[in-house]
Write an enzyme that holds these catalytic residues in place. Structure first.
Site, PDB file in Angstrom:
ATOM      1  N   GLY A   1      -9.764  -1.454   7.339  1.00  0.00           N
ATOM      2  CA  GLY A   1      -9.581  -0.810   8.679  1.00  0.00           C
ATOM      3  C   GLY A   1     -10.178   0.391   9.070  1.00  0.00           C
TER       4      GLY A   1
ATOM      5  CD  GLU B   1      -7.555   5.871   5.397  1.00  0.00           C
ATOM      6  OE1 GLU B   1      -7.892   4.982   6.091  1.00  0.00           O
ATOM      7  OE2 GLU B   1      -6.978   5.520   3.968  1.00  0.00           O
TER       8      GLU B   1
ATOM      9  CG  ASP C   1       2.686   4.747   6.684  1.00  0.00           C
ATOM     10  OD1 ASP C   1       3.856   5.294   7.023  1.00  0.00           O
ATOM     11  OD2 ASP C   1       2.794   3.208   6.510  1.00  0.00           O
TER      12      ASP C   1
HETATM   13  C1  PRP Z   1      -4.041   1.262   5.095  1.00  0.00           C
HETATM   14  C2  PRP Z   1      -4.897   2.427   6.001  1.00  0.00           C
HETATM   15  C3  PRP Z   1      -4.894   3.254   4.875  1.00  0.00           C
HETATM   16  C4  PRP Z   1      -3.543   3.264   4.128  1.00  0.00           C
HETATM   17  C5  PRP Z   1      -2.524   4.160   4.802  1.00  0.00           C
HETATM   18  O1  PRP Z   1      -4.722   0.508   4.564  1.00  0.00           O
HETATM   19  O2  PRP Z   1      -6.323   1.723   5.991  1.00  0.00           O
HETATM   20  O3  PRP Z   1      -5.758   3.396   3.787  1.00  0.00           O
HETATM   21  O4  PRP Z   1      -2.993   1.707   4.375  1.00  0.00           O
HETATM   22  O5  PRP Z   1      -1.332   4.155   4.021  1.00  0.00           O
HETATM   23  P1  PRP Z   1      -0.603   5.287   3.164  1.00  0.00           P
HETATM   24  O6  PRP Z   1      -0.976   6.635   3.742  1.00  0.00           O
HETATM   25  O7  PRP Z   1       0.908   4.679   3.141  1.00  0.00           O
HETATM   26  O8  PRP Z   1      -1.060   5.219   1.857  1.00  0.00           O
HETATM   27  P2  PRP Z   1      -4.445  -0.979   3.829  1.00  0.00           P
HETATM   28  O9  PRP Z   1      -4.052  -0.908   2.448  1.00  0.00           O
HETATM   29  O10 PRP Z   1      -3.205  -1.695   4.755  1.00  0.00           O
HETATM   30  O11 PRP Z   1      -5.848  -1.755   3.938  1.00  0.00           O
HETATM   31  P3  PRP Z   1      -6.802  -2.161   4.972  1.00  0.00           P
HETATM   32  O12 PRP Z   1      -7.473  -0.984   5.555  1.00  0.00           O
HETATM   33  O13 PRP Z   1      -7.557  -3.261   4.399  1.00  0.00           O
HETATM   34  O14 PRP Z   1      -5.867  -2.794   6.390  1.00  0.00           O
END
Ligand code: PRP
Length: 182
Positions: free
Chosen positions: A47, A102, A106
């Site tokens: 992402g 990033e 979350d």
């Molecule tokens: C999402 C986003 C962050 C992470 C944040 O990645 O890109 O890296 O989650 O979440 P957190 O603060 O709860 O750790 P995801 O794992 O969905 O992968 P993607 O980027 O491929 O969608």
């Protein structure tokens, strides 16, 4: 607007303006220390690649770009903080000024891990630029030098954020209709 989107939170224009502002802030903050080699920006696939592509172009200093891929052991929607590196950066960041780009903060567990992982390679500095920070009560304490927008704790997609690999290429950020993921 896409039919699966209930509400647009940040429009394409608002995003472009905010990314330019962050780029200008980074340019100012690093102008004196960047030198010929400039900065290293690192994003975590998939992402954040979209945010980093725009942010790097808004910085008026040399920017090297590198990518990591990680897998997080969780229930698929929330990360657990237990992370495995699937693809590492190939840049030697020792002595370099590094910014992690990033897409969303979350739980904060991903960034908590990444900061520790990258700090162990002795960069000259290590900061975080996150496009979005969710307002949640249980977020890990992460020092983010640059934040695009604060956003509500809802199911949001677009500008890199997906649901089942869809919607990443929406140029805006919106709330996904609940009947799409229920
Ligand atoms: C999402 C986003 C962050 C992470 C944040 O990645 O890109 O890296 O989650 O979440 P957190 O603060 O709860 O750790 P995801 O794992 O969905 O992968 P993607 O980027 O491929 O969608």
């Amino acid at each position: 607007m896409h039919e699966d989107i209930a509400q647009v939170l940040f429009t394409e224009d608002e995003i472009a303006k905010r990314v330019d502002e962050i780029g200008a802030a980074i340019t100012g903050d690093y102008a004196e220390v960047a030198g010929n080699r400039g900065l290293v920006m690192i994003s975590v696939l998939r992402g954040a690649a979209i945010f980093m592509a725009d942010l790097a172009r808004a910085v008026r200093l040399p920017v090297e770009m590198d990518y990591m891929a990680i897998s997080s052991y969780g229930d698929g929607s929330k990360s657990s903080g237990v992370v495995r590196v699937l693809k590492d950066i190939s840049t030697d960041i020792a002595g370099r000024h590094v910014i992690i780009a990033e897409d969303i903060l979350d739980t904060g567990l991903t960034l908590k891990y990444l900061l520790r992982y990258l700090a162990s390679r002795n960069p000259a500095s290590l900061e975080v630029a996150t496009f979005l920070r969710k307002r949640t009560s249980d977020q890990a304490e992460i020092a983010c030098k640059y934040i695009g927008f604060e956003c509500p704790d809802e199911f949001i997609v677009g500008y890199g954020l997906d649901y089942a690999e869809r919607y990443r290429n929406l140029p805006y950020v919106g709330v996904l209709k609940a009947d799409v993921y229920r």
